[in-house]
Design a protein around this motif. Sequence first.
Motif, short mmCIF file in Angstrom:
data_model
loop_
_atom_site.label_atom_id
_atom_site.label_comp_id
_atom_site.label_asym_id
_atom_site.label_seq_id
_atom_site.Cartn_x
_atom_site.Cartn_y
_atom_site.Cartn_z
N LEU A 7 0.84 -1.19 0.00
CA LEU A 7 0.00 0.00 0.00
C LEU A 7 0.88 1.24 0.00
CD1 LEU A 7 -2.61 -1.21 2.61
CD2 LEU A 7 -3.01 -0.93 0.17
N GLN A 34 -4.67 5.65 -0.26
CA GLN A 34 -3.69 4.59 -0.41
C GLN A 34 -3.83 3.97 -1.79
OE1 GLN A 34 -4.91 2.66 3.32
NE2 GLN A 34 -2.77 2.63 3.92
N LEU A 86 -7.44 3.24 -3.17
CA LEU A 86 -8.34 2.81 -2.11
C LEU A 86 -8.45 3.87 -1.04
CD1 LEU A 86 -6.92 -0.81 -1.71
CD2 LEU A 86 -8.94 -0.13 -3.01
N PRO A 102 -8.46 4.94 2.75
CA PRO A 102 -7.92 4.38 3.99
C PRO A 102 -8.98 4.43 5.11
CG PRO A 102 -7.10 6.60 3.67
CD PRO A 102 -7.93 6.27 2.46
N THR A 157 -7.04 0.98 4.82
CA THR A 157 -7.18 -0.24 4.05
C THR A 157 -6.58 -1.42 4.81
OG1 THR A 157 -7.02 1.04 2.02
CG2 THR A 157 -6.69 -1.33 1.83
N ASP A 175 -11.35 -2.29 1.84
CA ASP A 175 -10.96 -0.89 1.82
C ASP A 175 -11.52 -0.14 3.02
OD1 ASP A 175 -13.64 -0.41 1.31
OD2 ASP A 175 -13.33 0.51 -0.65
N GLY A 176 -11.24 1.17 3.08
CA GLY A 176 -11.64 1.96 4.22
C GLY A 176 -13.13 2.10 4.40
N ARG A 236 -13.35 -7.53 8.97
CA ARG A 236 -12.42 -6.93 8.01
C ARG A 236 -11.26 -7.85 7.66
NH1 ARG A 236 -12.69 -1.59 7.07
NH2 ARG A 236 -10.47 -1.56 6.59
#
Length: 377
Positions: free
Chosen positions: A204, A216, A234, A236, A238, A254-255, A278
Amino acid sequence: MIRNCRSLLSVAVVLLLSAACTTPLPPPELPAGVDLRLLGRSPGAMLLRWSPDGRLLAVAGNGLDIYEPAGSIRRHLLDEQVSAIVWTSDSRTLLVAVGTAMNSRLETWSRDGRKLSDRDLEGYAADLLRTKNGLLLIEGRLKNYRFGSNLRVVLMEISARGEGPARVLYENTLPPDTATWLAQHPRALSGAVLNPTGDMMAYLQFRDPPAFPPAQQLMVRHLPSRRQWSVAALSPPTGRPVFTPDGERLLVVDGKGRLLSLDIWDGQAEPVPNGPGRAVAIARTGNASLLAGRLSVAGNATGVAAKVEVAAFDPAGRQLAWLRSSQLEVLAVAAGKESRSGFGLPTERLESLHDWRARGLIDADDYRTQRRRMMNQ
């Protein structure tokens, strides 16, 4: 008297709340063939690393512990902040990056909990990875100036012969407020992982474009040629990306909490159902996976949907360690038939194919055709 009673009542409430916080979580409903063992609590843990022999589990974040799940043995090594850990290939030694902000040191520990050595690093050790030839260290170096700060992220090879030169992965100029934020949240620099054949790395890249919030970039780097390219931008924070067992796609949350499956060459995305967690982890054989909290074994969904933030399979794919609300648990996953993930192919042939594609000697269609022929042989 009343004041004393109030004090005693306050103490009692604190004790009750503390007891409630340490009450074990009820285990999720598990299918036949999947057993769960509670190892303990690890508040602040963010890293789980199995030793190559699958006997020990290093757990790090706000401190460092080594567990031996089979014997329910725990060795406490450190109370300091740990940013990266990696086992050597013989499972006898653990390299540990210790430190906060943008300064850290590299320590070496034996598997039985003895500190063997340490040395200061120039910057922040974001990641440690084990390769066929040694280790890779990704280090973030931040220098502050009046107009802002310079962020340089470098990659170094560490082998028995010593440490190689620092090669720049990327370099950015950051305004003061972003530099201050990054010094307080240096884990935004982490997230590197190797593909199954060990010749490519996903990582990243922290970005701070003008007039936009920090983001990121998911990058892939072909290590032999040092060529790299962007797979996706992406939001953040992430999660750490994970290669699929065939090495052709990256799975990442992803965030915004979305689970994404991305082609490593062109970033083409495929939809993946989201789970409640996650964490993304896939057994090396492709026999079992945990995708954002959804557990599958032998290609079949088990019905388990746990809110898991960090997880890791052991090298054999028979044990899954996860952190569920800071509760450390290990699942014994019954072995099933291995999937055809590409591990039956000669590593040298796959690496040659990756090399041709990374250097632009063959296009995407030629690459897919050659790889399909290898799979069918």
